[in-house]
Design an enzyme around this catalytic site. Structure first.
Site, PDB file in Angstrom:
ATOM      1  N   ASP A 167      27.472  25.325 131.683  1.00 56.11           N
ATOM      2  CA  ASP A 167      26.653  26.474 131.272  1.00 56.11           C
ATOM      3  C   ASP A 167      26.588  27.455 132.449  1.00 56.11           C
ATOM      4  O   ASP A 167      26.615  27.044 133.605  1.00 56.11           O
ATOM      5  CB  ASP A 167      25.244  25.965 130.924  1.00 56.11           C
ATOM      6  CG  ASP A 167      24.352  27.030 130.303  1.00 56.11           C
ATOM      7  OD1 ASP A 167      24.194  27.017 129.072  1.00 56.11           O
ATOM      8  OD2 ASP A 167      23.814  27.876 131.053  1.00 56.11           O
ATOM      9  N   HIS A 191      24.216  29.054 133.600  1.00 63.33           N
ATOM     10  CA  HIS A 191      22.987  28.890 134.385  1.00 63.33           C
ATOM     11  C   HIS A 191      22.975  27.509 135.040  1.00 63.33           C
ATOM     12  O   HIS A 191      23.485  26.545 134.461  1.00 63.33           O
ATOM     13  CB  HIS A 191      21.757  29.027 133.480  1.00 63.33           C
ATOM     14  CG  HIS A 191      21.673  30.335 132.757  1.00 63.33           C
ATOM     15  ND1 HIS A 191      22.108  30.493 131.461  1.00 63.33           N
ATOM     16  CD2 HIS A 191      21.232  31.547 133.165  1.00 63.33           C
ATOM     17  CE1 HIS A 191      21.919  31.757 131.088  1.00 63.33           C
ATOM     18  NE2 HIS A 191      21.397  32.421 132.115  1.00 63.33           N
ATOM     19  N   HIS A 231      17.445  23.023 131.355  1.00 68.59           N
ATOM     20  CA  HIS A 231      16.455  23.585 132.291  1.00 68.59           C
ATOM     21  C   HIS A 231      15.148  22.788 132.308  1.00 68.59           C
ATOM     22  O   HIS A 231      14.331  22.972 133.217  1.00 68.59           O
ATOM     23  CB  HIS A 231      16.119  25.037 131.933  1.00 68.59           C
ATOM     24  CG  HIS A 231      17.254  25.988 132.130  1.00 68.59           C
ATOM     25  ND1 HIS A 231      17.930  26.101 133.330  1.00 68.59           N
ATOM     26  CD2 HIS A 231      17.863  26.859 131.286  1.00 68.59           C
ATOM     27  CE1 HIS A 231      18.885  27.011 133.207  1.00 68.59           C
ATOM     28  NE2 HIS A 231      18.877  27.481 131.976  1.00 68.59           N
ATOM     29  N   ASP A 258      27.597  30.375 127.706  1.00 69.52           N
ATOM     30  CA  ASP A 258      27.162  31.692 128.160  1.00 69.52           C
ATOM     31  C   ASP A 258      27.916  32.193 129.398  1.00 69.52           C
ATOM     32  O   ASP A 258      27.590  33.254 129.921  1.00 69.52           O
ATOM     33  CB  ASP A 258      25.638  31.717 128.377  1.00 69.52           C
ATOM     34  CG  ASP A 258      25.104  30.449 129.002  1.00 69.52           C
ATOM     35  OD1 ASP A 258      25.923  29.644 129.494  1.00 69.52           O
ATOM     36  OD2 ASP A 258      23.873  30.252 129.010  1.00 69.52           O
TER      37      ASP A 258
HETATM   38 ZN   LIG Z   1      22.670  29.087 130.044  1.00 65.50          ZN
END
Ligand SMILES: [Zn+2]
Length: 340
Positions: free
Chosen positions: A162, A164, A125, A249
């Protein structure tokens, strides 16, 4: 020459103190417990160095690096609503990026057939000049940049599974045609970026591939996007190095995501990337990102390490692909006509 696969780690990962935050030291301890009970699955453990500052600053401007250093030196605190640092976080982040770079070095030197760089904080991120989403430095981006700038590679692929969207990696290579960035991520979900229509900019158009999936997506969706979209794309792009932003995740037990991936799904995606690497003669390295259900994280990492080493992995079956696979292929054929 190519002896054991390598596991890169550093004790500073445990000293990045985030309190009761989900991205906490217990994640590394759970992974360590699982792997030590299985004799590290044949991986050789290597201590990660701190990243070379010039290598780090090829992605993150020095004023940003210094701002993180200052924030930690003054005792830490929240950098944004969900990104917290402690006094030792700067050192941990330097080793996290250093591990990813060292991994690339070992892979490209032929010293390790496969490798996994496992540290905290995660990285995908982090943009060039902004810490966010538990991330300080974008280790996978720093490693990819190093492979291009310092090792003379021309094409690197980053697969981000991931749950996200890897918005930092997305942005850092947005205008680059040297990095094929493929992200499979739940939408809607933090950070809200990565729509299918974000395909990169300038020379990089078509080299950013966002594959958002709805909540509830499981092994079939994730694996078919890898096998039927990411792998055919990679055959066209011909990367010389395969990096995986390996977050866990999307696991069905994870408290932050709402996807349904299992250990088997992570093993299958890993096998597909391993097969691809063999076909393209490109080494494969994983960089740990998220994963917040401790036991699921640990067993999923173990499944990845096992799958990296399995000879003669079975081909994916020919069952019909979910509709979002066809939609992605149709969309991407504008830049990659062979996918049509
Ligand atoms: Zn994540």
């Amino acid at each position: 020459m190519a002896s054991a696969p390598v596991w890169l780690e550093h004790p500073s990962s445990l000293r990045h103190d985030t309190g009761t935050h989900p991205e906490r030291a217990a994640r590394m301890q759970a992974i360590e417990r699982e792997l030590s009970s299985r004799n590290w699955l044949g991986f050789e453990r290597v201590q990660s160095p701190e990243v070379d500052r010039a290598v780090l600053e090829a992605v993150h401007p020095s004023r940003y690096v210094e701002s993180i250093e200052r924030a930690c030196a003054s005792g830490g605190g929240f950098l944004d609503m969900d990104t917290v640092v402690s006094a030792d976080s700067f050192e941990a982040a330097l080793h996290a990026s250093g591990g990813a770079v060292q991994m690339v070095e070992l892979l490209l030197d032929g010293s390790a057939p496969y490798a996994f760089s496992a540290h905290r904080p995660p990285g995908h991120h982090a943009t060039q000049a902004r810490a966010m989403g538990f991330c300080l430095f974008n280790s996978v981006a720093v490693a990819a940049r190093y492979a291009l700038d310092s090792r003379g590679l021309e094409r690197v692929m980053v697969l981000d599974w991931d749950v996200h969207h890897g918005n930092g990696t997305n942005d850092i290579f947005h205008a680059s045609n040297q990095v094929l960035f493929v992200s499979i991520h739940q939408s809607p979900l933090y950070p809200g970026t990565g729509p299918a229509g974000d395909v990169g900019s300038e020379d990089g158009r078509g080299f950013t591939v966002n594959l958002p999936v709805p909540p509830g997506s499981g092994d079939r969706v994730f694996c078919s996007l890898v096998d039927r979209v990411a792998v055919p794309l990679a055959r066209e792009f011909a990367p010389q190095l395969l990096l995986i932003s390996a977050g866990y995740d999307a696991h069905h037990e994870d408290p932050l995501g709402e996807c349904q991936v299992t250990e088997q799904g992570y093993a299958d995606m890993t096998r597909s990337m391993r097969r691809l690497g063999e076909e393209l003669e490109a080494p494969v390295g994983c960089v740990l990102e998220g994963g917040y259900a401790l036991e699921a994280l640990a067993t999923s990492v173990a499944a990845t390490l096992t799958a990296l080493q399995e000879p003669d992995a079975p081909e994916p079956d020919g069952s019909p692909a979910p509709p979002l696979v066809d939609a992605a292929l149709e969309r991407l054929s504008e830049w990659w006509p062979a996918l049509r």
